[in-house]
Design an enzyme around this catalytic site. Sequence first.
Site, mmCIF file in Angstrom:
data_model
loop_
_atom_site.group_PDB
_atom_site.id
_atom_site.type_symbol
_atom_site.label_atom_id
_atom_site.label_comp_id
_atom_site.label_asym_id
_atom_site.label_seq_id
_atom_site.Cartn_x
_atom_site.Cartn_y
_atom_site.Cartn_z
ATOM 1 N N ASP A 186 -4.275 -18.617 4.594
ATOM 2 C CA ASP A 186 -2.952 -18.185 4.157
ATOM 3 C C ASP A 186 -1.961 -19.265 4.592
ATOM 4 O OD1 ASP A 186 -2.587 -17.868 6.842
ATOM 5 O OD2 ASP A 186 -2.410 -15.698 6.800
ATOM 6 N N SER A 187 -0.722 -19.148 4.164
ATOM 7 C CA SER A 187 0.240 -20.222 4.417
ATOM 8 C C SER A 187 0.983 -20.036 5.732
ATOM 9 C CB SER A 187 1.266 -20.243 3.291
ATOM 10 O OG SER A 187 1.975 -19.009 3.300
ATOM 11 N N GLY A 188 0.823 -18.867 6.325
ATOM 12 C CA GLY A 188 1.590 -18.573 7.528
ATOM 13 C C GLY A 188 2.878 -17.834 7.226
ATOM 14 N N GLY A 189 3.271 -17.813 5.960
ATOM 15 C CA GLY A 189 4.528 -17.159 5.576
ATOM 16 C C GLY A 189 4.587 -15.719 6.032
ATOM 17 N N PHE A 190 3.548 -14.959 5.716
ATOM 18 C CA PHE A 190 3.526 -13.535 6.050
ATOM 19 C C PHE A 190 3.735 -13.317 7.545
ATOM 20 C CE2 PHE A 190 1.284 -9.632 7.239
ATOM 21 C CZ PHE A 190 1.914 -8.722 6.419
ATOM 22 N N CYS A 230 -28.046 2.522 4.375
ATOM 23 C CA CYS A 230 -27.598 1.160 4.670
ATOM 24 C C CYS A 230 -28.743 0.326 5.232
ATOM 25 C CB CYS A 230 -26.448 1.204 5.668
ATOM 26 S SG CYS A 230 -25.813 -0.421 6.105
ATOM 27 N N ASP A 261 -8.754 -9.549 0.721
ATOM 28 C CA ASP A 261 -8.974 -9.757 2.156
ATOM 29 C C ASP A 261 -8.301 -8.624 2.893
ATOM 30 O OD1 ASP A 261 -6.127 -10.867 1.802
ATOM 31 O OD2 ASP A 261 -6.392 -10.824 3.972
ATOM 32 N N GLY A 277 3.171 -9.146 -1.097
ATOM 33 C CA GLY A 277 4.266 -8.192 -0.956
ATOM 34 C C GLY A 277 3.940 -6.783 -1.404
ATOM 35 N N CYS A 313 -27.910 -0.284 11.248
ATOM 36 C CA CYS A 313 -28.544 0.935 10.735
ATOM 37 C C CYS A 313 -30.068 0.862 10.788
ATOM 38 C CB CYS A 313 -28.059 1.215 9.316
ATOM 39 S SG CYS A 313 -26.317 1.703 9.270
ATOM 40 N N ASP A 344 5.431 -18.660 1.417
ATOM 41 C CA ASP A 344 6.265 -17.701 0.686
ATOM 42 C C ASP A 344 7.019 -16.787 1.636
ATOM 43 O OD1 ASP A 344 3.976 -16.447 1.646
ATOM 44 O OD2 ASP A 344 4.042 -14.904 0.102
ATOM 45 N N HIS A 381 -21.867 -3.642 10.837
ATOM 46 C CA HIS A 381 -22.088 -2.604 9.824
ATOM 47 C C HIS A 381 -20.946 -2.560 8.815
ATOM 48 C CE1 HIS A 381 -22.937 1.109 7.755
ATOM 49 N NE2 HIS A 381 -21.666 1.395 7.946
ATOM 50 N N CYS A 440 -28.293 -2.604 6.930
ATOM 51 C CA CYS A 440 -27.781 -3.585 7.904
ATOM 52 C C CYS A 440 -28.570 -3.499 9.209
ATOM 53 C CB CYS A 440 -26.284 -3.388 8.150
ATOM 54 S SG CYS A 440 -25.885 -2.108 9.358
ATOM 55 N N GLN A 452 5.846 -12.825 -5.787
ATOM 56 C CA GLN A 452 6.592 -11.846 -4.991
ATOM 57 C C GLN A 452 7.536 -11.082 -5.932
ATOM 58 O OE1 GLN A 452 6.165 -10.903 -1.939
ATOM 59 N NE2 GLN A 452 4.941 -12.561 -1.016
#
Lengths: 445, 445
Positions: A171-175, A381, A343, A293, A386, A225, A412, A383, A266
């Site tokens: 990410d850009s760091g904006g958030f 499952c 994500d 956003g 499990c 952003d 899991h 995994c 945005q």
Amino acid sequence: MDYPPISFSVSRFKQERLTEQILNHTIDFPWLATQFIIFIFITRLSQKIKHVNLFHFVTFRQAVLPSSGQIVHNIQQRYWNSMEFRILSTDGNARRGIIKTQRGDINTPAFMPVGTLGTVKAMSPDELKEIGAEIILGNTYHLYLRPGTDVITELGGLHKFMNWERPILTDSGGFQVFSLAAIRDIKKTGVHFRSHIDGSPHFIGPIEAMKIQGILGSDIAMVFDECIPYPSSFEYAAKSIELTTSWARICKDHQNEKQALFGIVQGGMYKDLRRKSTEDLINIGFDGYAVGGVSVGEPKEEMHEIIYFNAPLLPPDKPRYLMGIGDFSDMLGAVDAGFDMFDCVMPTRNARNGTLFTSLGRVSIKREEFKYDDNPLDPECACYTCRNYSRGYLRHLFLSREILSMRLNTLHNLFFYLNFFKNMRESIIEKTFMDFRKKWETIIT
Amino acid sequence: MDYPPISFSVSRFKQERLTEQILNHTIDFPWLATQFIIFIFITRLSQKIKHVNLFHFVTFRQAVLPSSGQIVHNIQQRYWNSMEFRILSTDGNARRGIIKTQRGDINTPAFMPVGTLGTVKAMSPDELKEIGAEIILGNTYHLYLRPGTDVITELGGLHKFMNWERPILTDSGGFQVFSLAAIRDIKKTGVHFRSHIDGSPHFIGPIEAMKIQGILGSDIAMVFDECIPYPSSFEYAAKSIELTTSWARICKDHQNEKQALFGIVQGGMYKDLRRKSTEDLINIGFDGYAVGGVSVGEPKEEMHEIIYFNAPLLPPDKPRYLMGIGDFSDMLGAVDAGFDMFDCVMPTRNARNGTLFTSLGRVSIKREEFKYDDNPLDPECACYTCRNYSRGYLRHLFLSREILSMRLNTLHNLFFYLNFFKNMRESIIEKTFMDFRKKWETIIT
């Protein structure tokens, strides 16, 4: 591995070796076509071979290509321009695609586990690969503050630093600048803020964000952003997208080599602004488009409306990334609207808090009823957790605050998410996505 | 794997298959001899075969044995009486041995990682196996309180509960009852105490300790003992070993099937009492002998004196276990004195606190000098951590309090301990133990 069904046009030639090369992506169609033209040209020139057939072509390729592997590689790199997106199948607006990067393929719709500080919390890179993670997220703001770009430069970039050779999106760091840090001043060139860790003063703008992401060496970078809070006035939101668009333009001008760059739409909950933001970004031109956003406190209906409104405005031939959304019904809706990438910290953070996702629904592992329970957490499952541990043991580990609890739970939950996406991709190919959506919306609410 | 050099007497026969079986411990010498006698007896009876040779014997075994695998197994179990100890080599008083249990072999001198609450903190069982842990420790007191014996009974015993199929040694709970719990009353039958977790009242004596260890299903159990503080008066220590001996006798009377039982020598820093305690225990007769009550605050010299004094008093044909000692120079001294088994939380606890053991000495990973350091933690180490990560990354993880920090550090420290013991075992076979001891005493202080 679910793999693109793109080999039919080649299998007609019944040349298995060629098919294999294409499936392995060691050769690409345009390059193959170029080869064929060169081949025809040479055979016509020489005029020794009257009837050119495929056998001749294959012989020619085998003779010429082994020595020119580096040339092929270079051409491929240039052709792909660090990233390529193909849609392999659709079901309604849902898209089953593949993003090809120099560090490997990402099958979409894709879920990206979050590795904030150069590690997906509680996991090792080997475990992530084993459960099928094809791309992870790194946080520019966090890594910039800790360990700092100087350290990551010295230690060879983020991939080497954290021992992860597959793709990384940063990410850009904006958030985070807008949500975690103490903002002092927003200017046209960026933001003056104080670190949430030690209060030290810093400045990040679009140029800095691109520079940091260049040092991190991620495969996909995001533009810097402003993510506005909910609710925001129309005036504020309108002013904000102007700023975000101008920053996006600067980011584009500073795009790093061998790094794809995504724009971020945005505009808050205002459709007009969303449309304008989208159009502005398309005019600049990016390798992919994200919608930011959303899920910032607004009602679910409003969020879904924005998602369904925004998706079709985005270019169909580029990946569409809905940022920060990890709720199952939200993701199902977004895939239905045409989004490709997601994500969220939900699977990892919930795991550490003892909330686990299963084919029977959401489960709190500390529940008394699991005390003597010898069954696996999720009988369906496959995994490691499990396959090897009982609910009773997982409950005991969680109540004892053991580190293994966080490990097994995270493993899991991430497996569950990645497997969910794998099955979702298959459902799109089989044109049964709506059934898939209906089934899971009733299970995990 | 360093393996016992016991195959020479079989390889004379040049029967590779037999050698392999013996090396894999799927067959044992006495049982092989029994087979041979039965074989001779049958051939003599039938009188059809005039010249009996090894080929006939091997054919006989192949024909008869596959169908009698269970019989072999049963006889082996009875023969081994759940545990067998062999000394393979000595160098001075240092012993290179092997403890054979139904769940696998333990090469001695052995280090046992501590898994207090049904997990070696931060590790998975697979990782422990990978780094060569042949036995781990479980804590009776802790497991009795959490998750409780009812849970472990329901979930199939400690091995199944925690997914660890190799040997487990359980302490008796004595040490923790006396060091962690609030004691209300010490009686001849045991101790009334309050849980250190919630203050709930409990009673554990020798009978209870054996019952709990039976439920846990460990391969080696320890007698319930009183571990007296330092300093203690001669009178108190004398009274205490009488109690401990009487408890040891009760434990012996309640020994569980298929579970070895070790006695624990006490007696504080008083040699006369140590001698008496040892003799009393030998008279009762145990599968192994531990020395407890050392490293409880006394000066190092006093501890070493007790270790060197106590070791030769113990039966030479049984494993000797020095409890709770993990300091390298102490362990080297104890092996020199003739001890075979060790346990300590040092490698795991220190790892979580960022203190790491390397071939260059003890290292604090948070040190500023590691900030840009691209080298592995220990250039001579072959563990996963050292093969894949830089000091700079490990420092970053530690400062960021990431879970992966505790994982990678613990993995390294345990690998270092187990590898140290592996090399120590080799040095005993090669009669170079004193060189080994000198080398390491100067490196890790």
